[in-house]
Design a protein around this motif. Structure first.
Motif, mmCIF file in Angstrom:
data_model
loop_
_atom_site.group_PDB
_atom_site.id
_atom_site.type_symbol
_atom_site.label_atom_id
_atom_site.label_comp_id
_atom_site.label_asym_id
_atom_site.label_seq_id
_atom_site.Cartn_x
_atom_site.Cartn_y
_atom_site.Cartn_z
ATOM 1 N N ALA A 222 72.540 -72.529 36.651
ATOM 2 C CA ALA A 222 71.873 -73.402 37.619
ATOM 3 C C ALA A 222 70.970 -74.405 36.908
ATOM 4 N N GLU A 223 70.665 -75.463 37.619
ATOM 5 C CA GLU A 223 69.746 -76.480 37.132
ATOM 6 C C GLU A 223 68.435 -75.829 36.701
ATOM 7 N N ASN A 224 67.892 -76.301 35.593
ATOM 8 C CA ASN A 224 66.708 -75.678 35.002
ATOM 9 C C ASN A 224 65.421 -76.199 35.653
ATOM 10 N N LEU A 225 65.363 -76.046 36.972
ATOM 11 C CA LEU A 225 64.199 -76.437 37.762
ATOM 12 C C LEU A 225 64.032 -75.436 38.894
ATOM 13 N N PRO A 226 62.817 -75.274 39.413
ATOM 14 C CA PRO A 226 62.650 -74.382 40.566
ATOM 15 C C PRO A 226 63.405 -74.900 41.787
ATOM 16 N N LEU A 227 64.033 -73.999 42.503
ATOM 17 C CA LEU A 227 64.669 -74.339 43.775
ATOM 18 C C LEU A 227 63.613 -74.913 44.714
ATOM 19 N N ASP A 228 63.922 -76.061 45.315
ATOM 20 C CA ASP A 228 62.967 -76.764 46.175
ATOM 21 C C ASP A 228 63.473 -76.744 47.615
ATOM 22 N N ARG A 229 62.653 -76.204 48.543
ATOM 23 C CA ARG A 229 63.016 -76.157 49.961
ATOM 24 C C ARG A 229 62.076 -77.003 50.827
ATOM 25 N N THR A 230 61.214 -77.797 50.206
ATOM 26 C CA THR A 230 60.171 -78.482 50.976
ATOM 27 C C THR A 230 60.727 -79.507 51.957
ATOM 28 N N HIS A 231 61.941 -80.015 51.731
ATOM 29 C CA HIS A 231 62.514 -81.021 52.624
ATOM 30 C C HIS A 231 63.527 -80.425 53.590
ATOM 31 N N GLY A 232 63.563 -79.103 53.683
ATOM 32 C CA GLY A 232 64.488 -78.461 54.604
ATOM 33 C C GLY A 232 65.900 -78.337 54.081
ATOM 34 N N SER A 233 66.112 -78.715 52.835
ATOM 35 C CA SER A 233 67.434 -78.607 52.215
ATOM 36 C C SER A 233 67.297 -77.804 50.927
ATOM 37 N N PHE A 234 68.429 -77.543 50.280
ATOM 38 C CA PHE A 234 68.418 -76.864 48.986
ATOM 39 C C PHE A 234 68.491 -77.935 47.897
#
Length: 642
Positions: A222-234
């Motif tokens: 996976a991409e080497n960044l934290p999973l971001d859910r702040t915009h309602g998407s993955f």
């Protein structure tokens, strides 16, 4: 739409005996899972879903089969000798290849239960245990009963792939989000400082080669960044191939250099599990294909130049690849086929298994919706936007070791399995989805969020010719058809057979004591129900042993209520929905915050007394007790069986 879906779900649920559902690894097809080159231009392959090892000719036609290897998942070949491991087998099975014959020649017992892969070099065999995180080294020893001396050493959390190069053992680790390298010294002994290549998200595959003393490693993850859910998407979960060079310099610390990080999702390769790394003139060449995408990519790396990436079409579902005389050959569990590279493209060699005729094309389509990009085909790899599948966070349907931000303030959550949802409702930590109908509707919406396309869409099967490999599907699939298929697969997606309890018929004394402690301290929340929302399905204590040690081990160990047990921040004002405890060795870390990395960590944090129970952060001013060391050992022994 929800009314139609709930009518479908109600019809499927009517009269179901949740205590008699077969495990999914025995109902989802042959699952050609791994293959390796064998003498005489042949190949050896594993049918994970058919419990079999097969010998294939150069065109991937089956010429011999040996059945009885439980859930085989790891394969290595050295000369005419073949080494196979499987979850629950507790042994390395030995075979030999001679012409068109594949013969079982013995087995070497090891203590590990969830053996996932095996490697061999110079007669020394290595196998990894997903449950314990150990690597077992089997060294030839004539005086030993099975001809091998067995030693073990810790390697990582959740090892699932391992490769032996000329001088090193390379292991991919699911829950640690790492690739671990150990030197192999005299006699194959693992020694020296460990090298750990880490990532924010999970790795799904690895390949390695040695060149002039350097170890070159390609990892798909996976991409080497934290999973971001702040915009309602993955977001930030594209698929990447990472290339590293590890240079061993005598007694000094090894030198590690990252040579490239290539976003292969942008080229249609999603969840890359199968990789090959070779030298091609002045360039390194990495070939990879993703389980979820519809392409194979070739990456060429030259010193001082940007990576060159080319892609060509390939049906999704590849779990492993190797090279034959005429080109690549692949294992494809999704389409239940071996795949061979021909002059005009890739050709499928379908493999059947007992019970295939009982599985619907609808369920097969649902499997494709979850494990490929079919559910959100318009997603892009632009900036934080990502092209992904459900397996990006649910490796083989289970977990990925992440504790991710939910996008709701400081609330975080760990990944939960997709298996076993059918009798474990309401769903997910916040329990806001009361049934699979709501799950289906919500997942289509969130999967394609920010793709600029309506999640309520239809699909023409002719647009994706590989769908013909799933069976007889209608030419036009409506939005309702797609959601029904999604649900039909989740209904079939019961938990795999437990590797820990395989072949067992009775509790040990310690496990029985753990069961008694569980009944006393834990079962008021984690009830022994066959359906979490149906109190009438509760199993009496005297029947636990038979149920736990059965093939399906169907008890959910949960119920449809919230509990606040000190785990903060809460995912819901009332706490978290009481989770199922099935197959805990395949779901780490624990608690919604992921603060407990092992079952021992979970139990060490427990405090109870005066009608209260805390999983974490118990108030210091309360007169509460903890579990003593003997109780913890007994409870862990019982919990591992579930």
């Amino acid at each position: 739409m929800l009314a139609e879906l709930r009518r479908f779900e109600g019809e499927r649920r009517a009269g179901v005996d949740f205590g008699a559902l077969p495990p999914s690894d025995a109902r989802l097809g042959a699952d050609p899972y791994a293959l390796a080159r064998a003498p005489g231009g042949r190949f050896v392959g594993l049918l994970r879903g058919a419990d079999a090892v097969v010998l294939l000719d150069a065109d991937l036609r089956e010429v011999a089969r040996v059945s009885g290897v439980r859930s085989p998942s790891g394969l290595a070949v050295e000369g005419e000798r073949v080494f196979v491991v499987g979850e629950g087998a507790r042994e390395v099975r030995l075979f030999s290849v001679s012409g068109d014959r594949l013969s079982a020649t013995g087995a070497v017992s090891v203590p590990g239960a969830a053996l996932r892969d095996v490697a061999v070099a110079g007669g020394v065999v290595y196998t990894i245990d997903e449950d314990s995180g150990l690597v077992y080294t089997l060294t030839p020893a004539a005086r030993e009963p099975a001809g091998y001396a067995v030693t073990s050493a810790p390697v990582c959390a959740g090892p699932f792939r391992t490769i032996r190069t000329a001088s090193a053992l390379v292991t991919a680790c699911l829950y640690d989000h790492a690739i671990v390298v150990r030197r192999a010294g005299a006699g194959g002994r693992l020694e020296g400082p460990e090298v750990k290549l880490t990532n924010d998200g999970p790795f799904w595959g690895v390949a390695a080669m040695e060149e002039r003393g350097d170890l070159l490693i390609a990892g798909g993850g996976a991409e080497n960044l934290p999973l971001d859910r702040t915009h309602g998407s993955f977001e930030n979960i594209d698929s990447f191939v990472y290339v590293h060079r590890v240079r061993f310099t005598g007694a000094q610390e090894p030198q590690v250099t990252r040579l490239a990080a290539v976003n292969v999702a942008a080229h249609g390769v999603v969840t890359p599990k199968a990789l090959e790394i070779t030298r091609d003139g002045d360039a390194l060449r990495i070939v990879t294909t993703g389980y979820g995408g519809e392409a194979m990519a070739t990456i060429r790396l030259r010193d001082g130049a940007d990576p060159e990436v080319t892609a060509r079409p390939l049906p999704p579902g590849t779990s492993a690849l190797t090279r034959g005389d005429a080109g690549l050959v692949l294992a494809n569990p999704l389409l239940d086929a071996w795949v061979v590279e021909g002059a005009t493209g890739f050709e499928l060699r379908k493999v059947s298994a007992p019970g295939d005729e009982q599985r619907s094309a609808q369920s097969r389509l649902g499997e494709a919706l979850i494990f490929t990009t079919l559910m959100a085909p318009w997603n892009r790899s632009d900036g934080p936007l990502s092209r992904f599948t459900c397996e990006t966070c649910h490796f083989e349907g289970y977990a990925d070791g992440r504790t991710h931000a939910t996008g709701r303030g400081d609330i975080v959550a760990t990944t939960k399995p997709l298996l076993g949802l059918w009798n474990n409702r309401p769903h997910f930590s916040r329990a806001l989805d009361p049934d699979l109908s709501a799950v289906a509707h919500a997942e289509f919406r969130v999967a394609g969020a920010r793709s600029d396309h309506d999640p309520v869409f239809a699909l023409r099967t002719a647009e994706r010719p590989w769908l013909a490999g799933l069976g007889a599907l209608p030419g036009d699939l409506s939005a309702v058809d797609l959601r029904r298929a999604f649900m039909a697969f989740l209904i079939d997606f019961t938990h795999r057979r437990s590797a820990i309890s395989a072949g067992r018929t009775a509790f040990s004394a310690e496990e029985r004591r753990g069961a008694e402690l569980f009944r006393e301290r834990c079962e008021s929340c984690h009830e022994a129900r066959l359906a979490s929302d149906d109190p009438s399905t509760r199993v009496p204590f005297e029947a636990w042993e038979a149920r736990v040690l059965s093939e399906s081990a169907p008890i959910v160990w949960g119920q449809a209520k919230y509990a606040a047990t000190g785990v903060e921040p809460r995912v819901h004002p009332e706490g978290a929905r009481v989770p199922s405890l099935r197959r805990l060795y395949k779901k780490r870390p624990y608690l919604t915050t992921g603060v407990a990395k092992t079952l021992d960590d979970v139990l060490t944090r427990v405090r109870f007394g005066d009608g209260a129970f805390f999983h974490d952060a118990a108030p210091p001013d309360r007169d509460l007790r903890s579990l003593d060391p003997q109780q913890q050992v007994a409870l862990v022994a019982f919990l591992r069986l579930l």
